[in-house]
Design an enzyme around this catalytic site. Structure first.
Site, PDB file in Angstrom:
ATOM      1  N   LYS A  11       2.910  23.183  72.226  1.00 40.79           N
ATOM      2  CA  LYS A  11       2.610  24.042  73.478  1.00 40.79           C
ATOM      3  C   LYS A  11       3.794  23.611  74.464  1.00 40.79           C
ATOM      4  O   LYS A  11       4.729  23.235  73.825  1.00 40.79           O
ATOM      5  CB  LYS A  11       1.804  23.018  74.578  1.00 40.79           C
ATOM      6  CG  LYS A  11       0.058  23.621  73.605  1.00 40.79           C
ATOM      7  CD  LYS A  11      -1.356  23.163  74.618  1.00 40.79           C
ATOM      8  CE  LYS A  11      -2.296  23.487  73.518  1.00 40.79           C
ATOM      9  NZ  LYS A  11      -3.696  23.558  74.938  1.00 40.79           N
ATOM     10  N   TYR A  51      -7.134  32.986  72.662  1.00 41.69           N
ATOM     11  CA  TYR A  51      -8.102  31.716  73.795  1.00 41.69           C
ATOM     12  C   TYR A  51      -9.547  32.816  73.301  1.00 41.69           C
ATOM     13  O   TYR A  51     -10.032  32.654  75.014  1.00 41.69           O
ATOM     14  CB  TYR A  51      -7.851  31.480  74.806  1.00 41.69           C
ATOM     15  CG  TYR A  51      -6.879  30.383  73.817  1.00 41.69           C
ATOM     16  CD1 TYR A  51      -7.469  29.066  73.887  1.00 41.69           C
ATOM     17  CD2 TYR A  51      -5.067  30.288  74.826  1.00 41.69           C
ATOM     18  CE1 TYR A  51      -6.434  28.107  73.519  1.00 41.69           C
ATOM     19  CE2 TYR A  51      -4.854  29.569  73.839  1.00 41.69           C
ATOM     20  CZ  TYR A  51      -5.059  28.221  73.554  1.00 41.69           C
ATOM     21  OH  TYR A  51      -4.431  26.374  73.782  1.00 41.69           O
ATOM     22  N   PHE A  59     -10.843  28.194  83.354  1.00 38.28           N
ATOM     23  CA  PHE A  59      -9.734  28.342  83.334  1.00 38.28           C
ATOM     24  C   PHE A  59      -8.671  29.242  82.424  1.00 38.28           C
ATOM     25  O   PHE A  59      -7.754  28.711  81.814  1.00 38.28           O
ATOM     26  CB  PHE A  59      -9.475  26.635  82.585  1.00 38.28           C
ATOM     27  CG  PHE A  59     -10.244  26.582  81.347  1.00 38.28           C
ATOM     28  CD1 PHE A  59      -9.568  26.725  80.043  1.00 38.28           C
ATOM     29  CD2 PHE A  59     -11.243  25.717  81.236  1.00 38.28           C
ATOM     30  CE1 PHE A  59     -10.375  26.840  78.736  1.00 38.28           C
ATOM     31  CE2 PHE A  59     -11.553  25.330  80.153  1.00 38.28           C
ATOM     32  CZ  PHE A  59     -11.384  26.149  78.440  1.00 38.28           C
ATOM     33  N   ARG A  87      -6.859  16.697  64.655  1.00 45.34           N
ATOM     34  CA  ARG A  87      -7.729  16.091  66.047  1.00 45.34           C
ATOM     35  C   ARG A  87      -7.331  14.729  66.586  1.00 45.34           C
ATOM     36  O   ARG A  87      -7.844  14.364  67.726  1.00 45.34           O
ATOM     37  CB  ARG A  87      -9.228  16.531  65.852  1.00 45.34           C
ATOM     38  CG  ARG A  87      -9.522  18.088  66.343  1.00 45.34           C
ATOM     39  CD  ARG A  87     -10.707  18.865  65.397  1.00 45.34           C
ATOM     40  NE  ARG A  87     -10.972  18.969  67.070  1.00 45.34           N
ATOM     41  CZ  ARG A  87     -11.043  19.653  68.143  1.00 45.34           C
ATOM     42  NH1 ARG A  87      -9.618  20.805  68.169  1.00 45.34           N
ATOM     43  NH2 ARG A  87     -11.415  19.661  69.172  1.00 45.34           N
ATOM     44  N   THR A  93      -8.990  16.816  74.139  1.00 47.30           N
ATOM     45  CA  THR A  93      -8.353  17.392  75.159  1.00 47.30           C
ATOM     46  C   THR A  93      -7.747  17.245  76.715  1.00 47.30           C
ATOM     47  O   THR A  93      -7.010  17.043  76.974  1.00 47.30           O
ATOM     48  CB  THR A  93      -9.072  18.551  75.867  1.00 47.30           C
ATOM     49  OG1 THR A  93      -9.992  19.008  74.110  1.00 47.30           O
ATOM     50  CG2 THR A  93      -8.693  20.339  76.461  1.00 47.30           C
ATOM     51  N   ARG A 104      -1.630  13.745  72.839  1.00 48.25           N
ATOM     52  CA  ARG A 104      -1.744  14.050  74.688  1.00 48.25           C
ATOM     53  C   ARG A 104      -2.091  12.688  75.087  1.00 48.25           C
ATOM     54  O   ARG A 104      -0.906  12.643  76.393  1.00 48.25           O
ATOM     55  CB  ARG A 104      -3.483  14.165  74.259  1.00 48.25           C
ATOM     56  CG  ARG A 104      -3.455  16.263  73.578  1.00 48.25           C
ATOM     57  CD  ARG A 104      -5.109  16.018  73.456  1.00 48.25           C
ATOM     58  NE  ARG A 104      -4.616  18.241  73.555  1.00 48.25           N
ATOM     59  CZ  ARG A 104      -5.309  18.565  72.943  1.00 48.25           C
ATOM     60  NH1 ARG A 104      -7.014  17.696  72.358  1.00 48.25           N
ATOM     61  NH2 ARG A 104      -5.346  19.679  72.562  1.00 48.25           N
ATOM     62  N   ASN A 114      -1.403  20.439  78.083  1.00 51.79           N
ATOM     63  CA  ASN A 114      -1.764  18.769  76.875  1.00 51.79           C
ATOM     64  C   ASN A 114      -0.985  18.835  75.500  1.00 51.79           C
ATOM     65  O   ASN A 114      -1.413  18.154  74.515  1.00 51.79           O
ATOM     66  CB  ASN A 114      -3.604  18.855  76.797  1.00 51.79           C
ATOM     67  CG  ASN A 114      -4.169  20.419  75.929  1.00 51.79           C
ATOM     68  OD1 ASN A 114      -3.361  21.468  75.887  1.00 51.79           O
ATOM     69  ND2 ASN A 114      -4.826  20.258  75.786  1.00 51.79           N
ATOM     70  N   HIS A 117      -2.306  22.389  70.568  1.00 55.80           N
ATOM     71  CA  HIS A 117      -3.173  22.919  70.084  1.00 55.80           C
ATOM     72  C   HIS A 117      -3.736  22.391  68.650  1.00 55.80           C
ATOM     73  O   HIS A 117      -2.943  22.569  67.782  1.00 55.80           O
ATOM     74  CB  HIS A 117      -3.241  23.937  70.189  1.00 55.80           C
ATOM     75  CG  HIS A 117      -4.782  24.571  69.477  1.00 55.80           C
ATOM     76  ND1 HIS A 117      -6.148  25.020  70.410  1.00 55.80           N
ATOM     77  CD2 HIS A 117      -4.937  25.125  68.533  1.00 55.80           C
ATOM     78  CE1 HIS A 117      -6.680  25.592  69.876  1.00 55.80           C
ATOM     79  NE2 HIS A 117      -6.504  26.046  68.683  1.00 55.80           N
ATOM     80  N   GLU A 128      -7.365  31.265  62.494  1.00 60.19           N
ATOM     81  CA  GLU A 128      -5.763  31.146  63.918  1.00 60.19           C
ATOM     82  C   GLU A 128      -4.391  30.493  63.077  1.00 60.19           C
ATOM     83  O   GLU A 128      -4.107  31.415  64.113  1.00 60.19           O
ATOM     84  CB  GLU A 128      -6.323  30.010  64.176  1.00 60.19           C
ATOM     85  CG  GLU A 128      -7.802  29.905  65.707  1.00 60.19           C
ATOM     86  CD  GLU A 128      -7.759  28.562  65.848  1.00 60.19           C
ATOM     87  OE1 GLU A 128      -7.010  27.506  65.461  1.00 60.19           O
ATOM     88  OE2 GLU A 128      -8.121  28.445  66.914  1.00 60.19           O
TER      89      GLU A 128
HETATM   90  P1  CMP Z   1      -6.565  23.538  74.058  1.00 63.46           P
HETATM   91  O1  CMP Z   1      -6.864  22.574  72.631  1.00 63.46           O
HETATM   92  O2  CMP Z   1      -5.606  24.573  73.263  1.00 63.46           O
HETATM   93  O3  CMP Z   1      -8.159  24.349  73.651  1.00 63.46           O
HETATM   94  C1  CMP Z   1      -8.439  25.473  74.770  1.00 63.46           C
HETATM   95  C2  CMP Z   1      -7.377  24.820  75.575  1.00 63.46           C
HETATM   96  O4  CMP Z   1      -8.072  25.311  77.708  1.00 63.46           O
HETATM   97  C3  CMP Z   1      -7.128  23.924  75.840  1.00 63.46           C
HETATM   98  O5  CMP Z   1      -6.815  22.497  75.129  1.00 63.46           O
HETATM   99  C4  CMP Z   1      -6.880  23.318  77.333  1.00 63.46           C
HETATM  100  O6  CMP Z   1      -5.742  23.458  76.594  1.00 63.46           O
HETATM  101  C5  CMP Z   1      -6.730  24.071  78.423  1.00 63.46           C
HETATM  102  N1  CMP Z   1      -7.671  23.327  79.780  1.00 63.46           N
HETATM  103  C6  CMP Z   1      -7.448  23.543  80.248  1.00 63.46           C
HETATM  104  N2  CMP Z   1      -9.041  23.175  81.066  1.00 63.46           N
HETATM  105  C7  CMP Z   1      -9.861  23.148  80.451  1.00 63.46           C
HETATM  106  C8  CMP Z   1     -10.789  22.277  80.626  1.00 63.46           C
HETATM  107  N3  CMP Z   1     -11.420  22.072  82.007  1.00 63.46           N
HETATM  108  N4  CMP Z   1     -11.555  22.061  79.515  1.00 63.46           N
HETATM  109  C9  CMP Z   1     -10.961  22.405  78.483  1.00 63.46           C
HETATM  110  N5  CMP Z   1      -9.394  23.203  78.134  1.00 63.46           N
HETATM  111  C10 CMP Z   1      -8.906  23.115  79.020  1.00 63.46           C
END
Ligand code: CMP
Length: 145
Positions: A11, A51, A59, A87, A93, A104, A114, A117, A128
């Site tokens: 990211k 997304y 969010f 993962r 996350t 992370r 974060n 992905h 994806e």
């Molecule tokens: P990612 O694994 O890319 O999948 C969804 C993304 O939403 C997550 O990582 C974060 O970058 C973003 N995000 C922002 N706020 C939240 C939240 N409260 N819970 C989960 N994902 C979030």
């Protein structure tokens, strides 16, 4: 063990931290082999489509804005149990909840910024990877250590 592929995105915060090499090194050390890799500036519609599952989440708009705020690195990774392995190496996350030694925990700025992905299932990994890469862009090579 099942040979799988998964989509990884480094990211904008990863690039802005100068951490591309460190993160890719951790993935490779975990047996996750990049078989496709490209730098890319996501458009708003690409980020919204990618997304889309989060469209109703509070969010969502902020996430789309963040993911288009700077370039990313797109990768297809291949390895045994690649989806779960990726993962595990990424960590939770929310970096505050991510285990010590995970990407992370060590690099992420916030739950949004974060760093990485990773696909959450083998079915989503196929979707994806196809979202960003044509089948002909996935290469084959052996890693011998
Ligand atoms: P990612 O694994 O890319 O999948 C969804 C993304 O939403 C997550 O990582 C974060 O970058 C973003 N995000 C922002 N706020 C939240 C939240 N409260 N819970 C989960 N994902 C979030």
């Amino acid at each position: 063990m099942a040979l799988e592929r998964t989509l990884s995105i480094l990211k904008p915060d990863c690039l802005q931290s100068g951490a591309i090499g460190q993160v890719v090194a951790r993935l490779e050390a975990a047996g996750l082999k990049p078989v496709a890799m490209r730098m890319h500036q996501l458009t708003t519609s690409e980020a919204e489509g990618f997304y889309a599952v989060h469209r109703e989440r509070p969010f969502f708009r902020s996430l789309v804005s963040y993911m288009t705020s700077g370039p990313v690195v797109l990768m297809a990774l291949e390895g045994d149990n690649a989806v779960a392995k990726n993962r595990e190496v990424m960590g939770a996350t929310d970096p505050a909840k991510a285990a010590p030694g995970t990407i992370r925990r060590d690099f992420a700025k916030s739950i949004e910024a974060n760093t990485v992905h990773g696909s959450d299932s083998t079915d989503n990994a196929k979707i994806e990877i196809a979202y960003f890469f044509r089948a002909t862009e996935l290469v084959k090579y052996d890693v011998k250590r």
